[in-house]
Design a protein around this motif. Structure first.
Motif, mmCIF file in Angstrom:
data_model
loop_
_atom_site.group_PDB
_atom_site.id
_atom_site.type_symbol
_atom_site.label_atom_id
_atom_site.label_comp_id
_atom_site.label_asym_id
_atom_site.label_seq_id
_atom_site.Cartn_x
_atom_site.Cartn_y
_atom_site.Cartn_z
ATOM 1 N N ALA A 99 0.833 -1.204 0.000
ATOM 2 C CA ALA A 99 0.000 0.000 0.000
ATOM 3 C C ALA A 99 0.867 1.253 0.000
ATOM 4 C CB ALA A 99 -0.919 -0.001 1.217
ATOM 5 N N ALA A 100 0.530 2.160 -0.890
ATOM 6 C CA ALA A 100 1.218 3.456 -0.985
ATOM 7 C C ALA A 100 0.194 4.457 -1.497
ATOM 8 C CB ALA A 100 2.444 3.344 -1.891
ATOM 9 N N SER A 101 0.475 5.120 -2.602
ATOM 10 C CA SER A 101 -0.484 6.064 -3.174
ATOM 11 C C SER A 101 -0.883 5.579 -4.561
ATOM 12 C CB SER A 101 0.102 7.473 -3.245
ATOM 13 O OG SER A 101 1.285 7.486 -4.026
ATOM 14 N N VAL A 102 -2.159 5.817 -4.912
ATOM 15 C CA VAL A 102 -2.684 5.417 -6.208
ATOM 16 C C VAL A 102 -3.382 6.617 -6.839
ATOM 17 C CG1 VAL A 102 -4.786 4.507 -5.104
ATOM 18 C CG2 VAL A 102 -4.207 3.827 -7.449
ATOM 19 N N GLU A 103 -3.112 6.863 -8.124
ATOM 20 C CA GLU A 103 -3.727 7.967 -8.844
ATOM 21 C C GLU A 103 -4.990 7.480 -9.553
ATOM 22 O OE1 GLU A 103 -2.727 11.178 -12.439
ATOM 23 O OE2 GLU A 103 -1.173 9.793 -11.719
ATOM 24 N N ILE A 104 -6.123 8.098 -9.217
ATOM 25 C CA ILE A 104 -7.395 7.802 -9.868
ATOM 26 C C ILE A 104 -8.047 9.141 -10.190
ATOM 27 C CG2 ILE A 104 -9.634 6.655 -9.694
ATOM 28 C CD1 ILE A 104 -8.450 4.768 -7.630
ATOM 29 N N THR A 105 -8.121 9.472 -11.471
ATOM 30 C CA THR A 105 -8.637 10.765 -11.898
ATOM 31 C C THR A 105 -10.160 10.782 -11.803
ATOM 32 O OG1 THR A 105 -6.771 11.022 -13.414
ATOM 33 C CG2 THR A 105 -8.698 12.419 -13.795
ATOM 34 N N LYS A 106 -10.688 11.840 -11.212
ATOM 35 C CA LYS A 106 -12.137 12.012 -11.089
ATOM 36 C C LYS A 106 -12.653 12.884 -12.224
ATOM 37 C CE LYS A 106 -12.071 11.744 -6.015
ATOM 38 N NZ LYS A 106 -12.371 12.463 -4.767
ATOM 39 N N PRO A 107 -13.953 12.750 -12.587
ATOM 40 C CA PRO A 107 -14.886 11.778 -12.035
ATOM 41 C C PRO A 107 -14.713 10.407 -12.678
ATOM 42 C CG PRO A 107 -15.988 13.065 -13.729
ATOM 43 C CD PRO A 107 -14.592 13.623 -13.601
ATOM 44 N N THR A 108 -14.952 9.375 -11.924
ATOM 45 C CA THR A 108 -14.983 8.021 -12.443
ATOM 46 C C THR A 108 -15.781 7.187 -11.460
ATOM 47 O OG1 THR A 108 -13.651 6.267 -13.448
ATOM 48 C CG2 THR A 108 -12.885 7.147 -11.336
ATOM 49 N N TYR A 109 -16.080 5.964 -11.832
ATOM 50 C CA TYR A 109 -16.891 5.179 -10.902
ATOM 51 C C TYR A 109 -16.041 4.722 -9.733
ATOM 52 C CZ TYR A 109 -15.439 0.503 -12.673
ATOM 53 O OH TYR A 109 -14.751 -0.635 -13.023
ATOM 54 N N ASN A 110 -16.684 4.467 -8.610
ATOM 55 C CA ASN A 110 -15.975 4.490 -7.329
ATOM 56 C C ASN A 110 -15.452 3.150 -6.830
ATOM 57 O OD1 ASN A 110 -18.355 3.240 -6.446
ATOM 58 N ND2 ASN A 110 -19.259 5.180 -5.776
ATOM 59 N N GLU A 111 -15.612 2.073 -7.603
ATOM 60 C CA GLU A 111 -15.172 0.768 -7.107
ATOM 61 C C GLU A 111 -13.658 0.687 -6.950
ATOM 62 O OE1 GLU A 111 -16.708 -2.023 -5.860
ATOM 63 O OE2 GLU A 111 -18.332 -0.554 -5.804
ATOM 64 N N HIS A 112 -12.930 1.263 -7.870
ATOM 65 C CA HIS A 112 -11.466 1.182 -7.777
ATOM 66 C C HIS A 112 -10.955 1.911 -6.540
ATOM 67 C CE1 HIS A 112 -10.563 -0.780 -11.600
ATOM 68 N NE2 HIS A 112 -11.516 -0.043 -12.150
ATOM 69 N N ALA A 113 -11.426 3.140 -6.327
ATOM 70 C CA ALA A 113 -10.980 3.892 -5.155
ATOM 71 C C ALA A 113 -11.356 3.161 -3.874
ATOM 72 C CB ALA A 113 -11.589 5.295 -5.167
ATOM 73 N N GLY A 114 -12.569 2.641 -3.815
ATOM 74 C CA GLY A 114 -12.996 1.918 -2.620
ATOM 75 C C GLY A 114 -12.135 0.700 -2.358
ATOM 76 N N ALA A 115 -11.780 -0.039 -3.407
ATOM 77 C CA ALA A 115 -10.964 -1.235 -3.233
ATOM 78 C C ALA A 115 -9.568 -0.888 -2.738
ATOM 79 C CB ALA A 115 -10.881 -1.989 -4.560
ATOM 80 N N PHE A 116 -8.961 0.160 -3.313
ATOM 81 C CA PHE A 116 -7.626 0.551 -2.853
ATOM 82 C C PHE A 116 -7.667 1.083 -1.423
ATOM 83 C CE2 PHE A 116 -6.340 0.249 -7.294
ATOM 84 C CZ PHE A 116 -5.010 -0.148 -7.188
ATOM 85 N N GLU A 117 -8.666 1.887 -1.099
ATOM 86 C CA GLU A 117 -8.776 2.412 0.262
ATOM 87 C C GLU A 117 -8.949 1.281 1.272
ATOM 88 O OE1 GLU A 117 -12.021 5.056 -0.260
ATOM 89 O OE2 GLU A 117 -10.751 6.804 -0.716
ATOM 90 N N ASN A 118 -9.681 0.253 0.921
ATOM 91 C CA ASN A 118 -9.883 -0.873 1.828
ATOM 92 C C ASN A 118 -8.582 -1.598 2.162
ATOM 93 O OD1 ASN A 118 -12.615 -0.457 1.994
ATOM 94 N ND2 ASN A 118 -13.172 -2.052 0.528
ATOM 95 N N GLN A 119 -7.596 -1.473 1.278
ATOM 96 C CA GLN A 119 -6.305 -2.113 1.513
ATOM 97 C C GLN A 119 -5.253 -1.132 2.009
ATOM 98 O OE1 GLN A 119 -5.865 -5.344 1.484
ATOM 99 N NE2 GLN A 119 -7.980 -5.694 0.805
ATOM 100 N N GLY A 120 -5.700 0.050 2.454
ATOM 101 C CA GLY A 120 -4.791 0.993 3.088
ATOM 102 C C GLY A 120 -4.070 1.948 2.166
ATOM 103 N N TRP A 121 -4.472 1.993 0.885
ATOM 104 C CA TRP A 121 -3.829 2.913 -0.057
ATOM 105 C C TRP A 121 -4.385 4.322 0.103
ATOM 106 C CZ3 TRP A 121 -0.528 1.678 -4.411
ATOM 107 C CH2 TRP A 121 -0.184 0.316 -4.498
ATOM 108 N N GLN A 122 -3.558 5.305 -0.229
ATOM 109 C CA GLN A 122 -4.004 6.690 -0.288
ATOM 110 C C GLN A 122 -4.372 7.016 -1.732
ATOM 111 O OE1 GLN A 122 -1.062 9.613 0.756
ATOM 112 N NE2 GLN A 122 -2.441 11.352 0.432
#
Length: 317
Positions: A99-122
């Protein structure tokens, strides 16, 4: 890692039962335009009783993988993993790196961000980062990414909607180290209930995903139907033509009602309207369900009606 007992429910399209509970009627009365699912799905045929009673067969798994390699023109050296839906892969991918930082450009659907956040990513919307997610084309605005955007040590390219525009696929990058490309059967193929998706990419990462999902992850019927569909190039070509025609019809109807086109794909359109919630309620009065977003009071996303639903949609608008 996120406390699972404290998770906020994620906002999605679909969930037609909520529309029924709020506005009445039966599910069969409604036209659901809140998703980007092809309203005329690939025709399912040729299943036997054994497909439902036997464990998934290795030979049929191999047939599906070869059909996927041929249909998507997967480069040599890239591995392919069928899975029980792209969502299952999205949930597992953040475990492929520390886990570190992940770039996800908004707007987009939220499953990817939720999955990374659940594993402790920023999650951030700018780089450089240890991982990057490119939804290609993007949901909801249809943004197209390029090879130059594939620039993180771990890059996830979500091509769930790319079968409508194969000329834009980034599949040639599937043999790049650290790359995972996702494909879905729930959008272009219209078989969301089949729960079939694919991870294609770096063999080391694909092998780890295979270990995480265990044996017999994809059902026998999904193996058979998926292979049939991927081998039917004629259906795919004819479907792209139909969807492009219907997308143009949708734009004509909506822009004539002063909705401004923001973007989208041939499976869904994103419009800016004066009051998205009011539009949703107006359509719901005609038992047509649409998609609005918690981050915008003016964005309205519409999927395409089935052939039998166009007159009703046009009358409602």
């Amino acid at each position: 890692m996120t406390n699972l007992t404290e998770q906020t429910p994620r906002d999605h399209g679909g969930n037609l039962s909520a529309a029924v509970a709020r506005f009445g009627g039966n599910r069969t009365d409604w036209i659901d335009l809140s998703t980007g699912i092809n309203p005329e799905p690939y025709p399912v045929a040729g299943l036997s009783a054994q497909d439902w009673s036997a464990l998934p067969d290795q030979a049929e798994l191999d047939t599906l993988i070869q059909a996927a390699r041929d249909f998507w023109q997967v480069p040599d050296g890239a591995a392919i993993l069928p899975a029980p839906g792209a969502s299952a892969l999205i949930a597992a991918i953040p475990t492929l790196a520390n886990a570190a930082s992940v770039e996800i450009t908004k707007p987009t659907y939220n499953e990817h961000a939720g999955a990374f956040e659940n594993q402790g990513w920023q999650v951030t919307d700018s780089g450089p980062t240890s991982a990057r997610v490119l939804v290609h084309p993007n949901n909801p605005d249809g943004r197209i990414w390029t090879a130059e955007d594939v620039n993180a040590p771990l890059t996830v390219i979500d091509e769930s909607f790319c079968d409508i525009c194969p000329e834009h696929t980034l599949i040639d990058l599937a043999n790049r180290p650290g790359t995972v490309i996702l494909k879905s059967f729930g959008k272009f193929w219209g078989l969301a209930g089949l729960r079939l998706g694919f991870a294609i990419g770096d063999p080391t990462l694909i092998a780890r995903l295979r270990m995480l999902q265990g044996p017999w992850a994809v059902s026998g019927p999904a193996l058979r139907i998926g292979a049939q569909a991927l081998q039917n190039h004629t259906w795919a070509e004819e479907t792209r033509i139909r969807l492009a025609t219907d997308r143009a019809r949708m734009d004509e109807v909506m822009t004539a009602r002063d909705a401004n086109l923001v973007g989208g794909t041939d499976l869904f359109r994103l419009y800016e309207v004066d009051d998205a919630a009011a539009w949703q309620e107006k359509l719901a009065d005609h038992q047509i369900w649409s998609r609005i977003f918690p981050y915008s009071g003016t964005y309205l996303r519409l999927g395409l009606p089935p052939a039998t639903g166009w007159a009703r949609f046009e009358a409602a608008v």
